[in-house]
Design a protein around this motif. Structure first.
Motif, short mmCIF file in Angstrom:
data_model
loop_
_atom_site.label_atom_id
_atom_site.label_comp_id
_atom_site.label_asym_id
_atom_site.label_seq_id
_atom_site.Cartn_x
_atom_site.Cartn_y
_atom_site.Cartn_z
N GLN A 21 0.86 -1.41 0.38
CA GLN A 21 -0.05 -0.39 0.04
C GLN A 21 1.08 1.58 -0.71
O GLN A 21 0.39 2.48 -0.71
CB GLN A 21 -1.07 0.13 1.12
N HIS A 22 1.84 1.26 0.39
CA HIS A 22 2.77 2.13 0.87
C HIS A 22 3.42 2.40 -0.37
O HIS A 22 3.46 3.25 -1.21
CB HIS A 22 4.40 1.97 1.80
N CYS B 170 2.19 1.65 -3.45
CA CYS B 170 0.97 1.98 -4.48
C CYS B 170 0.83 3.82 -4.58
O CYS B 170 1.01 4.51 -5.32
CB CYS B 170 0.10 1.17 -3.87
N LYS B 171 1.56 3.62 -2.87
CA LYS B 171 1.04 5.77 -2.50
C LYS B 171 1.90 6.83 -3.68
O LYS B 171 2.17 7.15 -3.92
CB LYS B 171 1.33 5.58 -1.13
N LEU B 172 3.43 6.25 -2.86
CA LEU B 172 4.89 6.61 -3.61
C LEU B 172 4.76 6.55 -5.28
O LEU B 172 4.95 7.72 -5.72
CB LEU B 172 5.48 5.93 -3.13
N LEU C 224 2.24 5.98 -7.07
CA LEU C 224 0.90 6.85 -7.68
C LEU C 224 1.29 8.46 -7.83
O LEU C 224 1.20 9.38 -9.05
CB LEU C 224 -0.92 6.78 -7.51
N GLU C 225 1.67 8.91 -7.09
CA GLU C 225 2.15 9.76 -6.53
C GLU C 225 3.51 10.65 -7.57
O GLU C 225 3.29 11.68 -7.67
CB GLU C 225 2.97 10.34 -4.63
N HIS D 62 -5.44 1.94 -11.11
CA HIS D 62 -5.73 2.99 -10.95
C HIS D 62 -5.89 4.63 -11.93
O HIS D 62 -5.94 5.48 -11.48
CB HIS D 62 -4.79 3.85 -9.61
#
Length: 349
Positions: A92-93, A95-97, A99-100, A182
Motif C-alpha cells: 500500500q505504501h 502504491c502511494k509513492l 502513484l504520486e 488506478h
C-alpha cells in the motif's frame, strides 16, 4: 508461480497458503534449491554497494544510461514502513509513492529501493519485490534488477541473463497492472529493463539497458492462460487435502503415499527450470519421468514436438510403429524423415 504460471499444482498450493517445503518433505520429495551461501552473500554485498548512500553508484550509472538531467534526486527506501515489514502494508505504501510520482505530485520521486508490488496470477495475489524502480523525468518508470553474476568482455552466462530479464519483466507487468488499476497509462512503464552486474570479477558495476518486449509479451500470454483457482478447484475431488495431520507434539503424521496421491490429483506443468525455484520440483520431475514426458527436456523440445506428449510416442512415430493422430501428422513426417537420415548415417558408419 510467476516463473511457471501455467502450473495448476503450484497455483493451488500457493492459493491455499500451503507450506510447500513441509509438504514436499513429508511426501518424500524434499528438494533443496537456490544459491549457495557464498553466492547469496556475494549478491547481497554487491547490491548493498550499489544502493548505499542514497543509491549514489546507481544514480551515476542511470545518468549515463538514461541521460538523467536531474542535478539532485529523491531516494526512497520502501523495504519497511515505520519499522513494519508486513507485505500488504509495504504494498500500500509503495502504491502511494509510485502513484504520486506517476501523477507528478509534490514529491515526484526518482529512486524507489525495494518496493513491494503485487501481481494477479491464476486469480491469486502474489507479492513481488524488485531491487529498484527508477522514475525518469520523461514520464517513464524503469525496473532495475541488480545481479552479481559477472560480465566478462561484454558477455555473461546466457541462462542467468535470460532469468534476470524474465524476473524483471514480471515486475514490469506488475507495475503496469498497478497503474492500470488506478486509471493511469501502463505505457508509463518502459518495456526495456536495466540490469546492473559486476564488470568481470570485481565489484565495479556496469548497467545494461535491455529490450524485454518479447519476454513481457510471453509472460502476459502465460498469465492469461493460467488457470483460475475456482476452475482448478472444480476439477479436484472434494476430499483433496494437503493437511499433514500434525499430532499434539507438532509432528506430521500423514502417510507419504496418501499425500502424494492427493498432490497428483492436480495437473502440474513441469519444466527443468522448476528445480531452481519450486519446492515441489522433485515430485513433479518424478511424475514426468514415470510418464516419459517430453517436458523433461524443456520447452524448446516440447514445443517442437507439438501434439506429442511422451518420448516413447515420439520414438514410435519415428519408427512408423504407431499411427499418428490428426494433430501429429506433421510431427510424424518430420520424425520419420529424421529417423531415415539417422539410419542412413548408421549404415555408412
Amino acid at each position: 508461480m510467476t516463473a511457471n504460471p501455467g502450473c495448476g499444482r503450484r497455483t493451488l498450493l500457493d492459493a491455499c497458503g500451503a507450506d510447500k517445503d513441509a509438504i514436499a518433505t513429508q511426501a518424500g520429495f524434499a528438494w533443496p534449491f537456490g544459491q549457495s551461501p557464498f553466492a547469496i552473500g556475494r549478491g547481497k554485498s554487491f547490491e548493498a554497494s550499489i544502493t548505499e548512500h542514497g543509491g549514489a553508484k546507481l544514480l551515476t550509472l542511470l545518468r549515463d544510461l538514461l541521460d538523467l538531467p536531474l542535478p539532485e534526486v529523491a531516494y526512497k527506501p520502501v523495504d519497511e514502513v515505520g519499522g513494519n515489514t508486513q507485505r500488504e502494508l509495504r504494498h500500500q505504501h509503495t502504491c502511494k509513492l509510485l502513484l504520486e510520482a506517476a501523477r507528478g505530485g509534490d514529491w515526484p520521486g526518482t529512486l524507489f529501493d525495494h518496493p513491494m508490488l503485487r501481481l494477479t496470477v491464476g486469480g491469486v495475489h502474489v507479492y513481488l519485490e524488485p531491487d529498484v524502480i527508477a522514475f525518469k523525468v520523461k514520464d517513464l518508470f524503469y525496473v532495475v534488477e541488480i545481479k552479481s553474476f559477472p560480465v566478462i568482455d561484454r558477455q555473461a552466462d546466457p541462462d542467468q541473463v535470460a532469468a534476470a530479464i524474465r524476473q524483471a519483466s514480471v515486475y514490469v507487468i506488475a507495475l503496469r497492472e498497478m497503474l492500470s488499476a488506478h486509471g493511469l497509462d501502463p505505457a508509463m512503464v518502459a518495456s526495456s529493463v536495466i540490469l546492473v552486474t559486476p564488470k568481470g570479477f570485481s565489484n565495479t558495476p556496469v548497467a545494461t539497458l535491455t529490450d524485454a518486449r518479447k519476454q513481457i509479451a510471453m509472460l502476459v500470454r502465460q498469465l492469461r492462460r493460467a488457470d483460475n483457482v475456482s476452475d482448478l478447484l472444480n476439477e479436484v475431488p472434494d476430499d483433496t487435502t494437503f493437511d499433514l495431520r500434525h499430532n499434539d507434539l507438532g509432528v506430521a503424521t500423514r502417510a507419504a503415499t496418501d499425500l502424494v496421491n492427493h498432490l497428483l490429483r492436480i495437473e502440474a506443468r513441469y519444466r527443468p527450470a522448476c528445480t531452481q525455484h519450486c519446492e515441489m520440483a522433485a515430485l513433479c520431475r518424478d511424475e514426468a519421468v514415470r510418464a516419459d514426458s517430453l517436458d523433461l527436456y524443456g520447452t524448446g523440445v516440447s514445443d517442437v514436438f507439438n501434439g506429442v506428449d511422451s518420448a516413447s510416442t515420439a520414438r514410435a512415430l519415428a519408427a512408423g510403429t504407431r499411427l499418428p493422430s490428426p494433430d501429429q501428422q506433421d510431427v510424424a513426417r518430420t520424425l520419420r524423415r529424421a529417423q531415415r537420415l539417422l539410419d542412413e548415417l548408421g549404415g555408412v558408419a
